[in-house]
Write a protein that holds these residues in place. Sequence first.
Motif, PDB file in Angstrom:
ATOM      1  N   LYS A 110       6.070   7.694   5.251  1.00 36.85           N
ATOM      2  CA  LYS A 110       7.470   8.167   5.211  1.00 36.85           C
ATOM      3  C   LYS A 110       7.678   8.218   3.531  1.00 36.85           C
ATOM      4  N   LEU A 111       8.502   8.909   3.119  1.00 42.04           N
ATOM      5  CA  LEU A 111       8.721   9.229   1.579  1.00 42.04           C
ATOM      6  C   LEU A 111       9.681   7.884   1.225  1.00 42.04           C
ATOM      7  N   MET A 112       9.129   7.385   0.127  1.00 42.30           N
ATOM      8  CA  MET A 112      10.097   5.969  -0.468  1.00 42.30           C
ATOM      9  C   MET A 112      10.815   6.416  -1.739  1.00 42.30           C
ATOM     10  N   SER A 113      10.275   7.332  -2.375  1.00 37.11           N
ATOM     11  CA  SER A 113      10.748   7.881  -3.578  1.00 37.11           C
ATOM     12  C   SER A 113      10.411   8.956  -4.278  1.00 37.11           C
ATOM     13  N   ARG A 114      10.993   9.503  -5.079  1.00 41.78           N
ATOM     14  CA  ARG A 114      10.412  10.667  -5.828  1.00 41.78           C
ATOM     15  C   ARG A 114      10.780  10.713  -7.304  1.00 41.78           C
ATOM     16  N   MET A 115       9.986  11.468  -8.336  1.00 43.79           N
ATOM     17  CA  MET A 115      10.389  11.333  -9.637  1.00 43.79           C
ATOM     18  C   MET A 115      10.337  12.887 -10.077  1.00 43.79           C
ATOM     19  N   GLU A 116      11.339  13.320 -10.775  1.00 44.56           N
ATOM     20  CA  GLU A 116      10.928  14.747 -11.433  1.00 44.56           C
ATOM     21  C   GLU A 116      11.395  14.738 -12.874  1.00 44.56           C
ATOM     22  N   LEU A 117      10.717  15.462 -13.554  1.00 46.91           N
ATOM     23  CA  LEU A 117      11.111  15.895 -14.961  1.00 46.91           C
ATOM     24  C   LEU A 117      12.324  16.785 -15.067  1.00 46.91           C
ATOM     25  N   THR A 118      13.119  16.023 -15.660  1.00 49.70           N
ATOM     26  CA  THR A 118      14.535  16.657 -15.837  1.00 49.70           C
ATOM     27  C   THR A 118      14.939  17.254 -17.092  1.00 49.70           C
TER      28      THR A 118
ATOM     29  N   VAL B 212       2.214  19.858 -20.678  1.00 47.29           N
ATOM     30  CA  VAL B 212       3.359  18.984 -20.340  1.00 47.29           C
ATOM     31  C   VAL B 212       2.864  17.760 -19.722  1.00 47.29           C
ATOM     32  N   GLY B 213       2.426  17.514 -18.938  1.00 45.67           N
ATOM     33  CA  GLY B 213       2.011  16.523 -18.429  1.00 45.67           C
ATOM     34  C   GLY B 213       2.469  16.265 -16.892  1.00 45.67           C
ATOM     35  N   MET B 214       2.977  15.056 -16.501  1.00 43.86           N
ATOM     36  CA  MET B 214       3.547  14.967 -15.270  1.00 43.86           C
ATOM     37  C   MET B 214       4.846  15.779 -14.997  1.00 43.86           C
ATOM     38  N   VAL B 215       5.015  16.767 -13.880  1.00 45.59           N
ATOM     39  CA  VAL B 215       6.226  17.344 -13.615  1.00 45.59           C
ATOM     40  C   VAL B 215       7.091  16.580 -12.499  1.00 45.59           C
ATOM     41  N   LYS B 216       6.289  16.074 -11.555  1.00 42.15           N
ATOM     42  CA  LYS B 216       7.002  15.421 -10.183  1.00 42.15           C
ATOM     43  C   LYS B 216       5.905  14.354  -9.484  1.00 42.15           C
ATOM     44  N   GLN B 217       6.572  13.512  -9.159  1.00 36.82           N
ATOM     45  CA  GLN B 217       5.845  12.459  -8.195  1.00 36.82           C
ATOM     46  C   GLN B 217       6.433  12.078  -6.958  1.00 36.82           C
ATOM     47  N   GLU B 218       5.780  12.150  -5.904  1.00 35.27           N
ATOM     48  CA  GLU B 218       6.480  11.543  -4.682  1.00 35.27           C
ATOM     49  C   GLU B 218       5.797  10.185  -4.237  1.00 35.27           C
ATOM     50  N   THR B 219       6.161   9.425  -3.737  1.00 31.13           N
ATOM     51  CA  THR B 219       5.576   8.168  -3.264  1.00 31.13           C
ATOM     52  C   THR B 219       6.050   7.841  -1.921  1.00 31.13           C
ATOM     53  N   TYR B 220       4.946   7.603  -1.037  1.00 32.17           N
ATOM     54  CA  TYR B 220       5.030   7.228   0.440  1.00 32.17           C
ATOM     55  C   TYR B 220       4.577   6.194   0.770  1.00 32.17           C
ATOM     56  N   GLY B 221       4.972   5.509   1.733  1.00 31.87           N
ATOM     57  CA  GLY B 221       4.887   4.203   2.410  1.00 31.87           C
ATOM     58  C   GLY B 221       3.575   4.172   3.157  1.00 31.87           C
ATOM     59  N   LYS B 222       2.975   2.882   3.609  1.00 35.50           N
ATOM     60  CA  LYS B 222       1.824   3.050   4.479  1.00 35.50           C
ATOM     61  C   LYS B 222       2.132   3.753   5.841  1.00 35.50           C
ATOM     62  N   ASN B 223       3.500   4.058   6.209  1.00 35.72           N
ATOM     63  CA  ASN B 223       3.648   4.774   7.439  1.00 35.72           C
ATOM     64  C   ASN B 223       3.987   6.211   7.310  1.00 35.72           C
TER      65      ASN B 223
ATOM     66  N   GLU C  21       0.824  -1.270   0.028  1.00 35.70           N
ATOM     67  CA  GLU C  21      -0.063   0.039  -0.199  1.00 35.70           C
ATOM     68  C   GLU C  21       0.799   1.060  -0.073  1.00 35.70           C
ATOM     69  N   THR C  22       0.679   2.251  -0.827  1.00 38.71           N
ATOM     70  CA  THR C  22       1.295   3.294  -0.780  1.00 38.71           C
ATOM     71  C   THR C  22       0.328   4.603  -1.256  1.00 38.71           C
ATOM     72  N   SER C  23       0.815   5.812  -1.067  1.00 37.58           N
ATOM     73  CA  SER C  23       0.076   6.955  -1.281  1.00 37.58           C
ATOM     74  C   SER C  23       1.109   7.943  -2.380  1.00 37.58           C
ATOM     75  N   ASN C  24       0.392   8.620  -3.325  1.00 32.79           N
ATOM     76  CA  ASN C  24       1.479   9.370  -4.103  1.00 32.79           C
ATOM     77  C   ASN C  24       0.642  10.738  -4.247  1.00 32.79           C
ATOM     78  N   LYS C  25       1.665  11.504  -4.445  1.00 30.98           N
ATOM     79  CA  LYS C  25       1.492  13.133  -4.883  1.00 30.98           C
ATOM     80  C   LYS C  25       2.266  13.162  -6.173  1.00 30.98           C
ATOM     81  N   VAL C  26       1.143  13.537  -7.157  1.00 40.54           N
ATOM     82  CA  VAL C  26       1.444  13.833  -8.598  1.00 40.54           C
ATOM     83  C   VAL C  26       1.137  15.342  -9.036  1.00 40.54           C
ATOM     84  N   TRP C  27       2.159  16.082  -9.646  1.00 41.62           N
ATOM     85  CA  TRP C  27       2.163  17.179  -9.894  1.00 41.62           C
ATOM     86  C   TRP C  27       2.014  17.335 -11.509  1.00 41.62           C
TER      87      TRP C  27
END
Length: 203
Positions: free
Chosen positions: A191-199, A178-189, A167-173
């Motif tokens: 806490k931030l697990m990973s992030r992805m950015e348009l470079t 353009v489309g997706m610029v940034k995404q952050e993925t958080y665990g069930k707890n 189970e995860t939760s995401n924030k997507v900008w």
Amino acid sequence: MEEGATFQYTLYNKKDKVEGVTDYIISAVENSGDNTTATMQFTFTDEKGKNIMESDYKITCTGEGIKIDYESLFPTQMKKQYEDMGMEMDITGTDIEIPNDLSAGQALDDANVNVSMDMGAMKMKINVDTYDRKVEKEESVTTEAGTFDCYLITEKSKSKVMMSNLETSNKVWISEGVGMVKQETYGKNGKLMSRMELTKFDK
């Protein structure tokens, strides 16, 4: 959705270390009535530059918004590997939809993909559900590719493979044009697990 447009996303782990890079190119654009469909080809390389995965999926622009092929949630390369093993596959689901007229507080439809695999004595199911999707607010986001006016969308995801659950939760900008610029993925707890950015972005 212009043929030849390219996007590059860099994936960072929770310690802000680069884990890989995904390069996208819009390889084809087709028009049918009011719909425009783009084929997105991508290559994922790890932090050492090794090619890990190649795949593609389709995005359709309708008069009401964007639809992302639900099969994009299941990598084409993985599908081919299973099929090469003689495994029959059945993939069903609901496309991910993003309306054109976004506004803060807006609720978005759920999406899912269900994969059933059958190789005689061996059967396996994979389910990915994306739910509780909503538009939080508008805000500006700056990455290596530039500064973009975005809508922040939050969502939850539940993946089930055999007896394993994630189970995860995401924030997507996302930004218009353009489309997706940034995404952050958080665990069930939480806490931030990973992030992805348009470079990189070029069209």
